[in-house]
Design a protein around this motif. Structure first.
Motif, mmCIF file in Angstrom:
data_model
loop_
_atom_site.group_PDB
_atom_site.id
_atom_site.type_symbol
_atom_site.label_atom_id
_atom_site.label_comp_id
_atom_site.label_asym_id
_atom_site.label_seq_id
_atom_site.Cartn_x
_atom_site.Cartn_y
_atom_site.Cartn_z
ATOM 1 N N ASN A 35 -6.670 -9.292 3.137
ATOM 2 C CA ASN A 35 -6.180 -7.965 2.776
ATOM 3 C C ASN A 35 -4.894 -7.522 3.476
ATOM 4 O OD1 ASN A 35 -8.327 -6.524 0.954
ATOM 5 N ND2 ASN A 35 -9.484 -7.677 2.482
ATOM 6 N N LEU A 36 -4.658 -7.995 4.694
ATOM 7 C CA LEU A 36 -3.484 -7.509 5.415
ATOM 8 C C LEU A 36 -2.188 -7.864 4.713
ATOM 9 C CD1 LEU A 36 -4.144 -7.897 9.255
ATOM 10 C CD2 LEU A 36 -3.602 -5.830 7.985
ATOM 11 N N ASN A 37 -2.076 -9.099 4.211
ATOM 12 C CA ASN A 37 -0.836 -9.525 3.581
ATOM 13 C C ASN A 37 -0.529 -8.753 2.298
ATOM 14 O OD1 ASN A 37 -1.463 -11.822 5.438
ATOM 15 N ND2 ASN A 37 0.435 -12.599 4.574
ATOM 16 N N THR A 38 -1.585 -8.269 1.646
ATOM 17 C CA THR A 38 -1.367 -7.485 0.423
ATOM 18 C C THR A 38 -1.251 -5.992 0.716
ATOM 19 O OG1 THR A 38 -3.764 -7.373 0.058
ATOM 20 C CG2 THR A 38 -2.576 -9.183 -0.995
ATOM 21 N N SER A 39 -1.606 -5.588 1.949
ATOM 22 C CA SER A 39 -1.568 -4.170 2.303
ATOM 23 C C SER A 39 -0.257 -3.761 2.967
ATOM 24 C CB SER A 39 -2.722 -3.833 3.253
ATOM 25 O OG SER A 39 -3.967 -4.121 2.658
ATOM 26 N N PHE A 40 0.418 -4.717 3.620
ATOM 27 C CA PHE A 40 1.634 -4.435 4.366
ATOM 28 C C PHE A 40 2.801 -5.278 3.879
ATOM 29 C CE2 PHE A 40 -1.125 -3.032 8.012
ATOM 30 C CZ PHE A 40 -0.552 -1.787 8.184
ATOM 31 N N THR A 41 3.961 -4.660 3.767
ATOM 32 C CA THR A 41 5.203 -5.417 3.713
ATOM 33 C C THR A 41 5.693 -5.562 5.157
ATOM 34 O OG1 THR A 41 6.593 -3.442 3.534
ATOM 35 C CG2 THR A 41 5.760 -4.413 1.478
ATOM 36 N N LYS A 42 6.711 -6.354 5.357
ATOM 37 C CA LYS A 42 7.263 -6.533 6.693
ATOM 38 C C LYS A 42 7.729 -5.201 7.266
ATOM 39 C CE LYS A 42 10.902 -8.994 9.223
ATOM 40 N NZ LYS A 42 12.022 -9.987 9.119
ATOM 41 N N GLU A 43 8.405 -4.408 6.451
ATOM 42 C CA GLU A 43 8.931 -3.120 6.910
ATOM 43 C C GLU A 43 7.794 -2.151 7.237
ATOM 44 O OE1 GLU A 43 9.925 -4.751 4.206
ATOM 45 O OE2 GLU A 43 11.822 -5.472 5.051
ATOM 46 N N GLN A 44 6.777 -2.113 6.384
ATOM 47 C CA GLN A 44 5.649 -1.219 6.622
ATOM 48 C C GLN A 44 4.901 -1.605 7.892
ATOM 49 O OE1 GLN A 44 3.670 -1.829 2.850
ATOM 50 N NE2 GLN A 44 4.302 0.173 2.069
ATOM 51 N N PHE A 45 4.774 -2.894 8.128
ATOM 52 C CA PHE A 45 4.065 -3.358 9.325
ATOM 53 C C PHE A 45 4.819 -2.939 10.584
ATOM 54 C CE2 PHE A 45 3.042 -6.443 12.624
ATOM 55 C CZ PHE A 45 1.658 -6.416 12.600
ATOM 56 N N ILE A 46 6.131 -3.129 10.576
ATOM 57 C CA ILE A 46 6.931 -2.743 11.743
ATOM 58 C C ILE A 46 6.853 -1.236 11.969
ATOM 59 C CG2 ILE A 46 9.293 -2.627 12.651
ATOM 60 C CD1 ILE A 46 9.824 -5.311 11.234
ATOM 61 N N ASN A 47 6.910 -0.470 10.886
ATOM 62 C CA ASN A 47 6.871 0.991 10.997
ATOM 63 C C ASN A 47 5.518 1.510 11.477
ATOM 64 O OD1 ASN A 47 9.517 1.219 10.120
ATOM 65 N ND2 ASN A 47 8.943 1.454 7.967
ATOM 66 N N SER A 48 4.472 0.686 11.359
ATOM 67 C CA SER A 48 3.134 1.128 11.759
ATOM 68 C C SER A 48 2.845 0.870 13.232
ATOM 69 C CB SER A 48 2.066 0.412 10.915
ATOM 70 O OG SER A 48 1.992 -0.964 11.260
ATOM 71 N N LEU A 49 3.783 0.252 13.957
ATOM 72 C CA LEU A 49 3.529 -0.097 15.353
ATOM 73 C C LEU A 49 3.231 1.127 16.212
ATOM 74 C CD1 LEU A 49 6.196 -2.919 15.925
ATOM 75 C CD2 LEU A 49 3.741 -3.152 15.501
ATOM 76 N N GLY A 50 3.803 2.279 15.834
ATOM 77 C CA GLY A 50 3.503 3.497 16.578
ATOM 78 C C GLY A 50 2.040 3.877 16.501
ATOM 79 N N GLY A 51 1.372 3.442 15.425
ATOM 80 C CA GLY A 51 -0.050 3.719 15.277
ATOM 81 C C GLY A 51 -0.883 3.055 16.355
ATOM 82 N N TYR A 52 -0.464 1.865 16.779
ATOM 83 C CA TYR A 52 -1.191 1.163 17.842
ATOM 84 C C TYR A 52 -1.114 1.949 19.149
ATOM 85 C CZ TYR A 52 -1.309 -2.841 14.701
ATOM 86 O OH TYR A 52 -1.531 -3.662 13.635
ATOM 87 N N LEU A 53 0.072 2.483 19.442
ATOM 88 C CA LEU A 53 0.239 3.280 20.660
ATOM 89 C C LEU A 53 -0.599 4.549 20.586
ATOM 90 C CD1 LEU A 53 1.594 3.884 23.349
ATOM 91 C CD2 LEU A 53 3.530 4.859 22.085
ATOM 92 N N LEU A 54 -0.591 5.201 19.413
ATOM 93 C CA LEU A 54 -1.369 6.434 19.260
ATOM 94 C C LEU A 54 -2.852 6.164 19.414
ATOM 95 C CD1 LEU A 54 -3.029 8.553 17.327
ATOM 96 C CD2 LEU A 54 -1.152 9.429 18.717
ATOM 97 N N ALA A 55 -3.336 5.065 18.807
ATOM 98 C CA ALA A 55 -4.757 4.711 18.926
ATOM 99 C C ALA A 55 -5.126 4.456 20.381
ATOM 100 C CB ALA A 55 -5.065 3.487 18.073
#
Length: 314
Positions: A52-72
């Motif tokens: 599911n990850l490869n179909t859920s994220f593009t490269k740009e979306q994945f990079i932009n989501s890195l802030g979510g890891y810090l928030l979590a």
């Protein structure tokens, strides 16, 4: 969304009831429960991620989501720290220190969090579910598990011991790292491999919920007394943790779906792995086991409330 929340909770109750019924019929025992747990953690969940990850994220979306890891991480660590203050203020038993903080600060992100969020928000929520899961799991095996070992006075291995690092590098985390590499390198897996992983990954929700039902069928409900310590844990899980997540998220411009998923994930029942680790290291595993059941039951009352509040607060 409120209707989806109720439908999702009712669906989970039905699946859990199947596990409970079969457990009472002695279809399941400790060995089969261990098998289901291992199947989810070691096979179906890693396959679910890869499919599911490869179909859920593009490269740009994945990079932009890195802030979510810090928030979590900030959300979980803040709740864990509050649990430490609560432990000291209310004079909780020293033999229960690590277990108390782990139960207070960490969520059941897989066996309950994954099926609940997918039931409410659909599979589009999967990327955000996995972000919270990864941080929750890393925090448990790196910090909370060490604290639990301290309860049982089994800390000879040290915080950076080989066994501790081995637990951090679990199959789901390895699958996540592999998926992240594929996304960043923009590599597509063969269709037959993706389909195989998807079939295996589809086992995650039914196995997780049936597992919970089987565990509940073996609980001694006479021991399920909500004492002071238990009540503090429930307050931490269903009030303190989601409030912390909400406050931190209010300062961000993350997508609305990410905010909703993180708040629901932060308000899940206690992490069932706490009882397993506590038993292994002579901690208070009975207390943990009782909280597994009581917090699970309480979650079915709180989850629809949070989804209702989203309409007015987010």
């Amino acid at each position: 969304m409120i209707i989806n929340a109720f439908n999702g909770v009712i669906t989970l109750i039905i699946l859990i009831a199947v596990g409970f019924f079969l457990g009472k019929k002695n279809w399941f025992n400790e060995s089969t429960d261990n098998l289901m747990s291992k199947m989810v953690v070691n096979i179906s969940l890693p396959a679910f991620m890869i499919a599911n990850l490869n179909t859920s994220f593009t490269k740009e979306q994945f990079i932009n989501s890195l802030g979510g890891y810090l928030l979590a991480f900030l959300s979980i660590s803040t709740t864990y720290l509050i649990g430490s203050f609560v432990y000291k203020f209310f004079n909780i038993s020293k033999d229960r220190k690590g277990v108390f903080r782990a139960l207070f600060g960490l969520s059941n992100t897989i066996f309950v969090g994954l099926p609940v969020n997918i039931s409410i928000f659909g599979e589009k929520a999967l990327p955000y579910i996995l972000i919270y899961y990864i941080i929750n799991t890393l925090f448990f095996w790196s910090i909370a598990a060490y604290d639990i070992r301290c309860d049982g006075k089994k800390t000879s291995g040290g915080f950076f011991s080989k066994s501790n690092l081995k637990n951090i590098l679990s199959p789901p985390l390895i699958a996540f790292i592999l998926s992240a590499a594929l996304i960043l390198l923009q590599i597509q897996l063969p269709v037959f491999l993706v389909d195989s992983c998807r079939y295996l990954g589809n086992l995650t929700t039914p196995l997780s919920t049936i597992f919970i039902g089987s565990i509940l069928s073996n609980m001694n409900y006479k021991e399920m007394k909500v004492d002071k310590d238990s009540l503090l844990i429930l307050i931490g899980r269903f009030i303190v943790s989601p409030i912390v997540a909400f406050v931190l998220l209010s300062f961000t411009s993350f997508p609305l779906l990410m905010k909703e998923v993180f708040i629901v994930m932060s308000a899940m029942p206690v992490m069932n792995t706490v009882a397993i680790v506590a038993r292994q290291y002579n901690g208070d595993y009975k207390f943990s086991s009782v909280l597994n059941a009581t917090s699970l039951i309480a979650s079915f009352m709180f989850i629809p409330i949070y989804v209702f509040l989203f309409k007015y607060l987010l």
